[in-house]
Design a protein around this motif. Structure first.
Motif, PDB file in Angstrom:
ATOM      1  N   ASP A 184      58.134  32.738 -28.269  1.00 21.75           N
ATOM      2  CA  ASP A 184      59.321  32.086 -27.736  1.00 21.75           C
ATOM      3  C   ASP A 184      60.367  32.087 -28.848  1.00 21.75           C
ATOM      4  OD1 ASP A 184      61.306  30.288 -26.912  1.00 21.75           O
ATOM      5  OD2 ASP A 184      59.872  29.052 -25.821  1.00 21.75           O
ATOM      6  N   LEU A 185      61.306  33.021 -28.762  1.00 21.16           N
ATOM      7  CA  LEU A 185      62.316  33.152 -29.815  1.00 21.16           C
ATOM      8  C   LEU A 185      63.120  31.874 -30.012  1.00 21.16           C
ATOM      9  CD1 LEU A 185      63.719  36.776 -29.419  1.00 21.16           C
ATOM     10  CD2 LEU A 185      62.375  35.853 -31.301  1.00 21.16           C
ATOM     11  N   ASP A 186      63.351  31.117 -28.949  1.00 20.66           N
ATOM     12  CA  ASP A 186      64.095  29.867 -29.093  1.00 20.66           C
ATOM     13  C   ASP A 186      63.353  28.901 -30.014  1.00 20.66           C
ATOM     14  OD1 ASP A 186      66.134  30.747 -27.445  1.00 20.66           O
ATOM     15  OD2 ASP A 186      65.277  29.834 -25.645  1.00 20.66           O
ATOM     16  N   LEU A 187      62.031  28.758 -29.792  1.00 19.63           N
ATOM     17  CA  LEU A 187      61.234  27.878 -30.659  1.00 19.63           C
ATOM     18  C   LEU A 187      61.215  28.382 -32.102  1.00 19.63           C
ATOM     19  CD1 LEU A 187      58.108  26.974 -28.470  1.00 19.63           C
ATOM     20  CD2 LEU A 187      60.026  25.494 -29.097  1.00 19.63           C
ATOM     21  N   VAL A 188      61.121  29.692 -32.267  1.00 19.69           N
ATOM     22  CA  VAL A 188      61.085  30.266 -33.610  1.00 19.69           C
ATOM     23  C   VAL A 188      62.404  30.012 -34.332  1.00 19.69           C
ATOM     24  CG1 VAL A 188      60.904  32.403 -34.947  1.00 19.69           C
ATOM     25  CG2 VAL A 188      59.348  31.999 -33.029  1.00 19.69           C
ATOM     26  N   PHE A 189      63.513  30.241 -33.654  1.00 21.04           N
ATOM     27  CA  PHE A 189      64.809  30.031 -34.304  1.00 21.04           C
ATOM     28  C   PHE A 189      65.065  28.557 -34.603  1.00 21.04           C
ATOM     29  CE2 PHE A 189      65.984  34.341 -32.682  1.00 21.04           C
ATOM     30  CZ  PHE A 189      66.201  34.901 -33.920  1.00 21.04           C
ATOM     31  N   ARG A 208      65.974  24.059 -43.469  1.00 19.60           N
ATOM     32  CA  ARG A 208      65.746  24.531 -44.837  1.00 19.60           C
ATOM     33  C   ARG A 208      64.353  24.159 -45.346  1.00 19.60           C
ATOM     34  NH1 ARG A 208      70.155  24.595 -48.943  1.00 19.60           N
ATOM     35  NH2 ARG A 208      71.242  23.846 -47.129  1.00 19.60           N
ATOM     36  N   SER A 209      63.881  22.974 -45.039  1.00 20.12           N
ATOM     37  CA  SER A 209      62.553  22.547 -45.494  1.00 20.12           C
ATOM     38  C   SER A 209      61.454  23.405 -44.874  1.00 20.12           C
ATOM     39  CB  SER A 209      62.306  21.077 -45.149  1.00 20.12           C
ATOM     40  OG  SER A 209      63.190  20.246 -45.859  1.00 20.12           O
ATOM     41  N   ARG A 210      61.600  23.709 -43.589  1.00 19.94           N
ATOM     42  CA  ARG A 210      60.594  24.547 -42.926  1.00 19.94           C
ATOM     43  C   ARG A 210      60.619  25.967 -43.486  1.00 19.94           C
ATOM     44  NH1 ARG A 210      61.841  20.965 -38.470  1.00 19.94           N
ATOM     45  NH2 ARG A 210      63.410  22.341 -37.573  1.00 19.94           N
ATOM     46  N   ARG A 211      61.811  26.468 -43.807  1.00 17.93           N
ATOM     47  CA  ARG A 211      61.876  27.794 -44.429  1.00 17.93           C
ATOM     48  C   ARG A 211      61.200  27.782 -45.794  1.00 17.93           C
ATOM     49  NH1 ARG A 211      67.187  27.398 -42.511  1.00 17.93           N
ATOM     50  NH2 ARG A 211      68.002  27.245 -44.643  1.00 17.93           N
ATOM     51  N   ALA A 212      61.341  26.694 -46.535  1.00 20.36           N
ATOM     52  CA  ALA A 212      60.675  26.576 -47.841  1.00 20.36           C
ATOM     53  C   ALA A 212      59.158  26.567 -47.669  1.00 20.36           C
ATOM     54  CB  ALA A 212      61.138  25.308 -48.557  1.00 20.36           C
ATOM     55  N   LEU A 213      58.667  25.890 -46.648  1.00 21.02           N
ATOM     56  CA  LEU A 213      57.227  25.875 -46.382  1.00 21.02           C
ATOM     57  C   LEU A 213      56.732  27.278 -46.036  1.00 21.02           C
ATOM     58  CD1 LEU A 213      56.992  22.563 -44.319  1.00 21.02           C
ATOM     59  CD2 LEU A 213      56.211  22.931 -46.677  1.00 21.02           C
ATOM     60  N   LEU A 214      57.486  27.989 -45.213  1.00 24.65           N
ATOM     61  CA  LEU A 214      57.096  29.365 -44.861  1.00 24.65           C
ATOM     62  C   LEU A 214      57.106  30.266 -46.091  1.00 24.65           C
ATOM     63  CD1 LEU A 214      58.974  29.904 -41.479  1.00 24.65           C
ATOM     64  CD2 LEU A 214      56.509  29.596 -41.829  1.00 24.65           C
ATOM     65  N   GLN A 215      58.107  30.076 -46.938  1.00 23.51           N
ATOM     66  CA  GLN A 215      58.188  30.874 -48.165  1.00 23.51           C
ATOM     67  C   GLN A 215      56.937  30.664 -49.003  1.00 23.51           C
ATOM     68  OE1 GLN A 215      60.678  33.039 -48.934  1.00 23.51           O
ATOM     69  NE2 GLN A 215      59.512  33.662 -50.714  1.00 23.51           N
ATOM     70  N   ALA A 225      56.718  13.272 -42.860  1.00 26.35           N
ATOM     71  CA  ALA A 225      57.817  14.197 -42.553  1.00 26.35           C
ATOM     72  C   ALA A 225      57.353  15.643 -42.708  1.00 26.35           C
ATOM     73  CB  ALA A 225      59.018  13.925 -43.452  1.00 26.35           C
ATOM     74  N   VAL A 226      56.556  15.906 -43.753  1.00 27.75           N
ATOM     75  CA  VAL A 226      56.007  17.258 -43.943  1.00 27.75           C
ATOM     76  C   VAL A 226      55.099  17.610 -42.773  1.00 27.75           C
ATOM     77  CG1 VAL A 226      54.502  18.693 -45.382  1.00 27.75           C
ATOM     78  CG2 VAL A 226      56.239  17.235 -46.444  1.00 27.75           C
ATOM     79  N   SER A 227      54.294  16.668 -42.332  1.00 24.74           N
ATOM     80  CA  SER A 227      53.410  16.912 -41.177  1.00 24.74           C
ATOM     81  C   SER A 227      54.217  17.250 -39.930  1.00 24.74           C
ATOM     82  CB  SER A 227      52.517  15.701 -40.922  1.00 24.74           C
ATOM     83  OG  SER A 227      51.589  15.543 -41.979  1.00 24.74           O
ATOM     84  N   GLN A 228      55.354  16.568 -39.755  1.00 25.89           N
ATOM     85  CA  GLN A 228      56.220  16.881 -38.607  1.00 25.89           C
ATOM     86  C   GLN A 228      56.789  18.297 -38.720  1.00 25.89           C
ATOM     87  OE1 GLN A 228      55.309  14.675 -36.164  1.00 25.89           O
ATOM     88  NE2 GLN A 228      57.398  15.058 -35.533  1.00 25.89           N
ATOM     89  N   HIS A 229      57.214  18.681 -39.909  1.00 29.09           N
ATOM     90  CA  HIS A 229      57.713  20.041 -40.118  1.00 29.09           C
ATOM     91  C   HIS A 229      56.612  21.063 -39.813  1.00 29.09           C
ATOM     92  CE1 HIS A 229      61.666  19.170 -41.625  1.00 29.09           C
ATOM     93  NE2 HIS A 229      61.221  18.472 -42.662  1.00 29.09           N
ATOM     94  N   LEU A 230      55.410  20.782 -40.261  1.00 29.19           N
ATOM     95  CA  LEU A 230      54.294  21.697 -40.012  1.00 29.19           C
ATOM     96  C   LEU A 230      54.001  21.806 -38.516  1.00 29.19           C
ATOM     97  CD1 LEU A 230      52.017  20.670 -42.998  1.00 29.19           C
ATOM     98  CD2 LEU A 230      53.227  22.854 -42.720  1.00 29.19           C
ATOM     99  N   LYS A 231      54.132  20.703 -37.792  1.00 28.14           N
ATOM    100  CA  LYS A 231      53.912  20.730 -36.336  1.00 28.14           C
ATOM    101  C   LYS A 231      54.944  21.626 -35.657  1.00 28.14           C
ATOM    102  CE  LYS A 231      52.848  18.185 -32.250  1.00 28.14           C
ATOM    103  NZ  LYS A 231      52.789  19.398 -31.495  1.00 28.14           N
ATOM    104  N   VAL A 232      56.191  21.529 -36.078  1.00 26.72           N
ATOM    105  CA  VAL A 232      57.238  22.381 -35.491  1.00 26.72           C
ATOM    106  C   VAL A 232      56.915  23.854 -35.763  1.00 26.72           C
ATOM    107  CG1 VAL A 232      59.690  23.019 -35.622  1.00 26.72           C
ATOM    108  CG2 VAL A 232      59.028  20.602 -35.600  1.00 26.72           C
ATOM    109  N   LEU A 233      56.507  24.161 -36.990  1.00 25.54           N
ATOM    110  CA  LEU A 233      56.154  25.540 -37.337  1.00 25.54           C
ATOM    111  C   LEU A 233      54.951  26.022 -36.528  1.00 25.54           C
ATOM    112  CD1 LEU A 233      56.617  25.354 -41.205  1.00 25.54           C
ATOM    113  CD2 LEU A 233      58.079  26.566 -39.574  1.00 25.54           C
ATOM    114  N   GLN A 234      53.983  25.137 -36.337  1.00 23.43           N
ATOM    115  CA  GLN A 234      52.793  25.514 -35.558  1.00 23.43           C
ATOM    116  C   GLN A 234      53.148  25.705 -34.087  1.00 23.43           C
ATOM    117  OE1 GLN A 234      49.427  22.994 -36.248  1.00 23.43           O
ATOM    118  NE2 GLN A 234      48.136  24.104 -34.828  1.00 23.43           N
ATOM    119  N   ASP A 235      53.961  24.821 -33.529  1.00 17.06           N
ATOM    120  CA  ASP A 235      54.369  24.942 -32.124  1.00 17.06           C
ATOM    121  C   ASP A 235      55.144  26.235 -31.874  1.00 17.06           C
ATOM    122  OD1 ASP A 235      53.152  22.520 -31.598  1.00 17.06           O
ATOM    123  OD2 ASP A 235      55.037  21.382 -31.499  1.00 17.06           O
ATOM    124  N   ALA A 236      55.864  26.707 -32.891  1.00 14.12           N
ATOM    125  CA  ALA A 236      56.611  27.965 -32.778  1.00 14.12           C
ATOM    126  C   ALA A 236      55.716  29.177 -33.020  1.00 14.12           C
ATOM    127  CB  ALA A 236      57.777  27.974 -33.759  1.00 14.12           C
ATOM    128  N   GLY A 237      54.467  28.937 -33.412  1.00 15.84           N
ATOM    129  CA  GLY A 237      53.536  30.036 -33.668  1.00 15.84           C
ATOM    130  C   GLY A 237      53.695  30.662 -35.041  1.00 15.84           C
TER     131      GLY A 237
END
Length: 95
Positions: free
Chosen positions: A4-9, A15-22, A44-56
């Motif tokens: 789902d490109l919308d979820l990914v974008f 910025r924090s989620r991009r740092a985690l992915l990096q 807050a980090v756990s919430q960011h991780l959930k968003v990243l996981q939900d986006a796959g």
């Protein structure tokens, strides 16, 4: 895997989620290791991780007392293919 490109974008917009992915591009990490990277609370980090996981974008696995997170590349490949296709189209100048 359907991406789902919308979820990914939405996930990539922060910025924090991009740092985690990096960080995860260098290998798996625990929630605690990832929390040490950001100047925010562990919830807050756990919430960011959930968003990243939900986006796959990441895969999370419980091992013992730790949750390990690793990068999931297929959604990123889909975004790259979409961007490449978009940028390769010819652009017509308005008349």
């Amino acid at each position: 895997m359907d991406v789902d490109l919308d979820l990914v974008f939405v996930a990539l917009a922060d910025r924090s989620r991009r740092a985690l992915l990096q960080r995860l591009s260098h290998g798996p990490a625990t929630t605690g290791q990832l929390a040490d990277l950001l100047p925010v609370s562990r919830p807050a980090v756990s919430q960011h991780l959930k968003v990243l996981q939900d986006a796959g974008l990441i895969h999370t696995e419980q091992r013992g007392r730790h949750r390990w997170h690793r990068l999931s590349r297929p959604p990123l490949s889909t975004v790259a293919a979409w961007a490449t296709d978009l940028s390769s189209r010819s652009i017509e100048e308005p008349a």
